[in-house]
Write a protein that holds these residues in place. Structure first.
Motif, PDB file in Angstrom:
ATOM      1  N   SER A 148       0.808  -1.227   0.000  1.00  0.00           N
ATOM      2  CA  SER A 148       0.000   0.000   0.000  1.00  0.00           C
ATOM      3  C   SER A 148       0.837   1.270   0.000  1.00  0.00           C
ATOM      4  CB  SER A 148      -0.922   0.023   1.214  1.00  0.00           C
ATOM      5  OG  SER A 148      -0.188   0.265   2.398  1.00  0.00           O
ATOM      6  N   GLU A 150       2.156   2.633   2.424  1.00  0.00           N
ATOM      7  CA  GLU A 150       1.745   3.406   3.592  1.00  0.00           C
ATOM      8  C   GLU A 150       2.979   3.927   4.323  1.00  0.00           C
ATOM      9  OE1 GLU A 150       0.424   5.452   6.173  1.00  0.00           O
ATOM     10  OE2 GLU A 150      -1.357   4.372   5.424  1.00  0.00           O
ATOM     11  N   ARG A 195      -5.436   2.274   3.205  1.00  0.00           N
ATOM     12  CA  ARG A 195      -4.249   1.588   2.681  1.00  0.00           C
ATOM     13  C   ARG A 195      -3.950   0.302   3.449  1.00  0.00           C
ATOM     14  NH1 ARG A 195      -0.906   4.678  -0.663  1.00  0.00           N
ATOM     15  NH2 ARG A 195      -1.551   6.848  -0.940  1.00  0.00           N
ATOM     16  N   HIS A 234      -5.050  -1.382  -8.987  1.00  0.00           N
ATOM     17  CA  HIS A 234      -3.963  -1.105  -8.047  1.00  0.00           C
ATOM     18  C   HIS A 234      -2.679  -0.996  -8.850  1.00  0.00           C
ATOM     19  CE1 HIS A 234      -0.961  -1.832  -4.920  1.00  0.00           C
ATOM     20  NE2 HIS A 234      -1.882  -1.591  -4.025  1.00  0.00           N
TER      21      HIS A 234
END
Length: 305
Positions: A148, A150, A195, A234
């Motif tokens: 993700s 993140e 996320r 994605h």
């Protein structure tokens, strides 16, 4: 992007097609509308609810059949039907389906409280809550970061490990709150757990590994002139698809010091146009489509394995 998908597949009335991610049949319905009496559509899904929906919705259509299983076994599924090398189109609509997101009992969404499961096939594999209970802090952080991007992955992982000492993390609301508390800043208009939930879902379902496995199989089962159409949501998915199609379109790879004529490279596919994205109108109608990317390629020859 149903219209773009159908255009990319270039459906023949008497063709044989595979919808490798049935979901709830939105694309399958459009494909069947384009098929004539001699056409055929094989659908695949690992979600038993999706399979049940397919069996109910298209039970009376002799052109349609559904296989329960992972699309990473695509070639095996098609081989059992004796259709390898005879498929005119394969569709992969990646990621989680809207019904899965909307059903709180499946545990995919932080918008409603439910058991922290996230498995696309709830009858196999390891639910997210079990993984979070036993994974190390470093493993949790790496999964969240890798899948993700993140920036606060380590803080989130530390918070998860600290919280599970007190009580198991068993619901989506628990996890969403832990993440929200751990993240000091988040993107405007986006829940701070977005996320993290995405990353854990991708990991639990081995989504990128499944995608990597299915792409060469999709090319292998196509007839010459058959189309592979992939809809990803994605950046990591799209990167895998883009690289695979590029490499297959280039053909065999040789060491740079060996001069090889282009005619000897034996590419398996040709790319069909550029990547396509949803229109502003579609995004307004369906906000979940905003990150969609559609790529298509066509089988151009060579012996089938």
């Amino acid at each position: 992007m149903a219209k773009e998908v159908v255009e990319a597949l270039e459906i023949k009335a008497d063709g044989a097609y595979v919808d490798a991610t049935f979901g709830r049949g939105g694309h399958a319905e459009v494909i069947l509308e384009k098929l004539g009496p001699g056409g055929r559509l094989i659908a695949i899904d690992r979600d038993p609810e999706a399979v049940a929906s397919a069996q109910e919705r298209f039970a009376d259509d002799v052109r349609f059949s559904i296989v329960r299983g992972s699309f990473s076994m695509l070639e095996q599924h098609v081989s059992q039907l004796d259709l390898v090398g005879r498929i005119d189109g394969v569709l992969l609509d990646l990621g989680v389906s809207s019904p899965q997101l909307d059903d709180a009992s499946r545990g995919f969404s932080f918008l409603a409280d439910g058991p922290l499961d996230m498995r696309m096939d709830p009858q196999s594999g390891r639910p997210a809550r079990d993984w979070l209970e036993h994974a190390s802090e470093s493993e949790i952080a790496e999964v969240i970061r890798r899948y993700s991007d993140e920036r606060f992955a380590r803080r989130i992982a530390r918070a998860i490990v600290n919280e599970r000492v007190n009580a198991p993390i068993e619901t989506t609301r628990q996890l969403a709150q832990i993440v929200a508390n751990a993240v000091p800043r988040h993107e405007p208009g986006k829940h701070p757990a977005t996320r993290t939930f995405q990353a854990i879902r991708i990991h639990v379902n081995r989504e990128l590994e499944e995608l990597t496995a299915v792409l060469p199989q999709a090319v292998a089962i196509l007839a010459v002139g058959g189309r592979l159409v992939v809809l990803s949501f994605h950046s990591l998915e799209d990167r895998i698809v883009k690289r695979f199609m590029r490499d297959q379109a280039r053909g065999d790879i040789y060491p740079p010091e060996i001069p090889v004529p282009a005619s000897s490279l034996a590419p398996k596919i040709r790319l069909i146009g550029k990547a396509r994205y949803p229109s502003a109108q579609e995004i307004d109608t369906n906000p979940r489509a905003r990150s969609a990317v559609l790529r298509a390629a066509e089988r151009i020859g060579g012996a089938h394995a």
